[in-house]
Design a protein around this motif. Structure first.
Motif, mmCIF file in Angstrom:
data_model
loop_
_atom_site.group_PDB
_atom_site.id
_atom_site.type_symbol
_atom_site.label_atom_id
_atom_site.label_comp_id
_atom_site.label_asym_id
_atom_site.label_seq_id
_atom_site.Cartn_x
_atom_site.Cartn_y
_atom_site.Cartn_z
ATOM 1 N N SER A 46 0.880 -1.165 0.000
ATOM 2 C CA SER A 46 0.000 0.000 0.000
ATOM 3 C C SER A 46 0.917 1.214 0.000
ATOM 4 O O SER A 46 1.577 1.522 0.998
ATOM 5 N N GLY A 47 1.003 1.878 -1.134
ATOM 6 C CA GLY A 47 2.004 2.934 -1.298
ATOM 7 C C GLY A 47 1.609 4.234 -0.616
ATOM 8 O O GLY A 47 0.467 4.410 -0.173
ATOM 9 N N SER A 48 2.585 5.152 -0.568
ATOM 10 C CA SER A 48 2.337 6.448 0.058
ATOM 11 C C SER A 48 1.397 7.302 -0.796
ATOM 12 O O SER A 48 0.847 8.302 -0.330
ATOM 13 N N ASP A 49 1.214 6.899 -2.049
ATOM 14 C CA ASP A 49 0.336 7.655 -2.940
ATOM 15 C C ASP A 49 -1.138 7.317 -2.727
ATOM 16 O O ASP A 49 -2.010 7.830 -3.432
ATOM 17 N N GLY A 50 -1.417 6.442 -1.777
ATOM 18 C CA GLY A 50 -2.814 6.116 -1.478
ATOM 19 C C GLY A 50 -3.383 4.970 -2.295
ATOM 20 O O GLY A 50 -4.572 4.687 -2.217
ATOM 21 N N TYR A 51 -2.537 4.324 -3.084
ATOM 22 C CA TYR A 51 -3.015 3.217 -3.904
ATOM 23 C C TYR A 51 -2.359 1.904 -3.462
ATOM 24 O O TYR A 51 -1.184 1.886 -3.090
ATOM 25 N N ALA A 52 -3.136 0.836 -3.552
ATOM 26 C CA ALA A 52 -2.627 -0.470 -3.117
ATOM 27 C C ALA A 52 -2.433 -1.396 -4.323
ATOM 28 O O ALA A 52 -3.063 -1.215 -5.371
ATOM 29 N N THR A 53 -1.517 -2.350 -4.146
ATOM 30 C CA THR A 53 -1.295 -3.381 -5.173
ATOM 31 C C THR A 53 -1.688 -4.727 -4.580
ATOM 32 O O THR A 53 -1.291 -5.056 -3.464
ATOM 33 N N TYR A 54 -2.476 -5.483 -5.328
ATOM 34 C CA TYR A 54 -2.932 -6.787 -4.856
ATOM 35 C C TYR A 54 -2.384 -7.893 -5.752
ATOM 36 O O TYR A 54 -2.224 -7.696 -6.953
ATOM 37 N N LYS A 55 -2.131 -9.027 -5.114
ATOM 38 C CA LYS A 55 -1.736 -10.202 -5.897
ATOM 39 C C LYS A 55 -3.012 -10.918 -6.317
ATOM 40 O O LYS A 55 -3.928 -11.070 -5.515
ATOM 41 N N ILE A 56 -3.044 -11.323 -7.582
ATOM 42 C CA ILE A 56 -4.229 -12.000 -8.116
ATOM 43 C C ILE A 56 -3.919 -13.490 -8.290
ATOM 44 O O ILE A 56 -2.843 -13.863 -8.757
ATOM 45 N N GLU A 57 -4.864 -14.307 -7.897
ATOM 46 C CA GLU A 57 -4.738 -15.743 -8.170
ATOM 47 C C GLU A 57 -5.513 -16.001 -9.464
ATOM 48 O O GLU A 57 -6.747 -15.971 -9.454
ATOM 49 N N PRO A 58 -4.808 -16.204 -10.588
ATOM 50 C CA PRO A 58 -5.532 -16.349 -11.853
ATOM 51 C C PRO A 58 -6.428 -17.599 -11.823
ATOM 52 O O PRO A 58 -6.110 -18.568 -11.141
ATOM 53 N N GLY A 59 -7.512 -17.525 -12.559
ATOM 54 C CA GLY A 59 -8.397 -18.691 -12.649
ATOM 55 C C GLY A 59 -7.745 -19.828 -13.408
ATOM 56 O O GLY A 59 -8.156 -20.979 -13.298
ATOM 57 N N VAL A 60 -6.726 -19.501 -14.190
ATOM 58 C CA VAL A 60 -6.018 -20.506 -14.980
ATOM 59 C C VAL A 60 -4.780 -20.955 -14.215
ATOM 60 O O VAL A 60 -4.042 -20.120 -13.695
ATOM 61 N N ASP A 61 -4.578 -22.270 -14.134
ATOM 62 C CA ASP A 61 -3.318 -22.789 -13.603
ATOM 63 C C ASP A 61 -2.274 -22.611 -14.708
ATOM 64 O O ASP A 61 -2.301 -23.319 -15.714
ATOM 65 N N MET A 62 -1.382 -21.623 -14.512
ATOM 66 C CA MET A 62 -0.473 -21.230 -15.593
ATOM 67 C C MET A 62 0.563 -22.306 -15.938
ATOM 68 O O MET A 62 1.292 -22.169 -16.908
ATOM 69 N N SER A 63 0.636 -23.362 -15.143
ATOM 70 C CA SER A 63 1.600 -24.431 -15.439
ATOM 71 C C SER A 63 0.920 -25.662 -16.002
ATOM 72 O O SER A 63 1.566 -26.677 -16.230
ATOM 73 N N LYS A 64 -0.402 -25.598 -16.186
ATOM 74 C CA LYS A 64 -1.112 -26.822 -16.570
ATOM 75 C C LYS A 64 -2.101 -26.604 -17.703
ATOM 76 O O LYS A 64 -3.247 -26.988 -17.580
ATOM 77 N N PHE A 65 -1.709 -25.937 -18.760
ATOM 78 C CA PHE A 65 -2.642 -25.856 -19.883
ATOM 79 C C PHE A 65 -1.920 -26.287 -21.155
ATOM 80 O O PHE A 65 -0.810 -25.863 -21.417
ATOM 81 N N TYR A 66 -2.546 -27.182 -21.861
ATOM 82 C CA TYR A 66 -2.001 -27.671 -23.128
ATOM 83 C C TYR A 66 -2.843 -27.175 -24.303
ATOM 84 O O TYR A 66 -2.438 -27.272 -25.445
ATOM 85 N N THR A 67 -4.035 -26.705 -23.974
ATOM 86 C CA THR A 67 -4.917 -26.152 -25.003
ATOM 87 C C THR A 67 -5.456 -24.814 -24.493
ATOM 88 O O THR A 67 -5.381 -24.537 -23.295
ATOM 89 N N VAL A 68 -5.993 -24.014 -25.412
ATOM 90 C CA VAL A 68 -6.646 -22.760 -25.022
ATOM 91 C C VAL A 68 -7.958 -22.638 -25.798
ATOM 92 O O VAL A 68 -8.139 -23.303 -26.822
ATOM 93 N N ASN A 69 -8.854 -21.817 -25.299
ATOM 94 C CA ASN A 69 -10.100 -21.549 -26.017
ATOM 95 C C ASN A 69 -10.067 -20.120 -26.539
ATOM 96 O O ASN A 69 -9.439 -19.261 -25.946
ATOM 97 N N TYR A 70 -10.767 -19.905 -27.648
ATOM 98 C CA TYR A 70 -10.835 -18.545 -28.189
ATOM 99 C C TYR A 70 -12.216 -18.271 -28.748
ATOM 100 O O TYR A 70 -12.999 -19.185 -28.929
#
Lengths: 256, 155
Positions: free
Chosen positions: A232-256
């Motif tokens: 939470s910076g001195s500028d009044g804004y915070a940074t959050y870590k996001i847990e992506p819905g995708v397991d970034m180490s376990k995808f062999y295909t993607v949808n589009y």
């Protein structure tokens, strides 16, 4: 004497090959030309590899059938449709503009053809291109969650930038609080949500999706959940870590 | 021609399994097998450049950066040539052949892992070595069969 000469010749050729390999290793990682050659070689190998792709697809389909996955898929599609309807209803209630046609439950699938170790968290190559109606900026998904967007397209393949890439910056909204921020990757496998005003009651587990502000990506695409506050910076804004819905180490295909 | 076919089979199998397991280095096994029955310097030179070409094509297809498998393949072939030539023909035993074939499977994928990857890749690397064993055993069978054939023909 002949034997010595032959040994010297072998040594010279061996060293030349080693030096050439080292030279290639040294110069090629930064060359855009290499990417074109990789694409071209991939396109050439498409013909001998095609039976393997077909066989693999048939096998996967059979396995899916044998595990009665089809009924589960139908249920997932039904739930997604319901989710889409609810999302649209919610957007109407709170007065946010949302495009229902952008939340498509029936997406097509592409195979991940290449994920280079040097840019593991930055980009992937998929085996669908212009002829499969892929266009630059198109979002890609896995399990219904945003995985990235197409950055360049060739005839039969495309490169897509992942959400973990530092250059992937998109506006996002925390669905529960409607706070707007910017999603950005750190290049090391993490996804961050920046510029959220501090002290606005943002909690772990809150859902994050794309926002409608001036981007190619449509609003309402699910990204993941808040995993915790990083700073939470001195500028009044915070940074959050996001847990992506995708397991970034376990995808062999993607949808589009 | 055999090496081209082996390279394509290796590539085909890698596509077929969709990256879920590592495929043995069939190309390198073929190359080493060919070298084991050779005493010509020209064949050695061809082998060095074949390893180079096979490696660069593999890098372009599966790594995206040319040089990694190129370097590893050339190193493995040079190690084979040097050791195989340093040992007299009486010492060309199955054990030595096995060790050299193992080297041909270990060295090429080692460099990308040492430079680029983390602990997960080491698991894949070890698994690849396990998957390579059947292919190595088949190559050893062919090696012994060829030796037997040569002995019968009095070479």
């Amino acid at each position: 004497m002949d034997s010595t000469r032959n040994t010297t010749r072998e040594l010279v050729h061996g060293l030349a090959a080693l030096i050439l390999a080292l030279f290639l290793l040294g110069i090629s990682s930064g060359l855009g030309l290499v990417k074109n050659i990789v694409d071209l070689w991939g396109a050439l190998l498409f013909i001998p590899e095609y039976p393997a792709v077909i066989m693999r697809d048939v096998f996967l389909e059979w396995r899916s059938w044998s595990r009665d996955k089809n009924s589960l898929n139908a249920e997932v599609i039904k739930l997604r449709e319901e989710n889409s309807r609810l999302r649209i209803d919610l957007a109407k209630l709170i007065g946010e503009k949302i495009y229902s046609e952008d939340i498509k439950p029936d997406r097509k699938t592409a195979r991940v053809a290449l994920r280079t170790p040097m840019s593991w968290w930055n980009e992937i190559r998929i085996d669908k291109g212009e002829i499969d109606s892929i266009s630059q900026g198109l979002p890609i998904f896995y399990n219904g969650y945003l995985l990235g967007r197409v950055s360049s397209v060739s005839t039969m393949s495309s490169w897509a930038e992942l959400i973990t890439s530092p250059s992937f910056m998109i506006p996002a909204v925390i669905e529960e609080t409607r706070e707007l921020g910017v999603i950005v990757g750190d290049g090391g496998g993490s996804v961050l949500l920046r510029y959220i005003p501090a002290g606005r009651g943002v909690k772990t587990g809150m859902r994050v999706s794309t926002a409608m502000i001036g981007e190619q990506l449509p609003p309402g695409l699910p990204i993941g959940k808040i995993a915790g506050e990083i700073s939470s910076g001195s500028d009044g804004y915070a940074t959050y870590k996001i847990e992506p819905g995708v397991d970034m180490s376990k995808f062999y295909t993607v949808n589009y | 021609m055999l090496l081209i076919i082996l390279w394509l089979i290796q590539d085909f199998l890698t596509v077929l399994n969709g990256g879920e397991m590592h495929i043995p280095g069939l190309f390198m096994l073929g190359l080493v097998y060919n070298l084991s029955f050779n005493d010509s310097s020209d064949v050695n030179l061809r082998a060095i450049w074949s390893a180079f070409a096979g490696g660069i094509l593999w890098d372009l297809r599966w790594i995206g950066i040319p040089g990694f498998f190129t370097l590893g393949n050339v190193c493995a072939v040079l190690i084979f040539i040097k050791i195989w030539e340093a040992v007299p023909p009486q010492g060309h035993t199955g054990f030595l052949f096995f060790i050299l074939m193992e080297i041909s499977q270990i060295v090429p994928p080692l460099l990308p892992i040492l430079i680029l990857a983390g602990s997960t890749a080491w698991n894949f690397f070890l698994l690849q070595q396990v998957y390579s064993l059947p292919a190595i055993l088949v190559t050893m069978y062919l090696f012994f069969k060829k030796i037997q054939q040569n002995l019968t023909q009095g070479r």
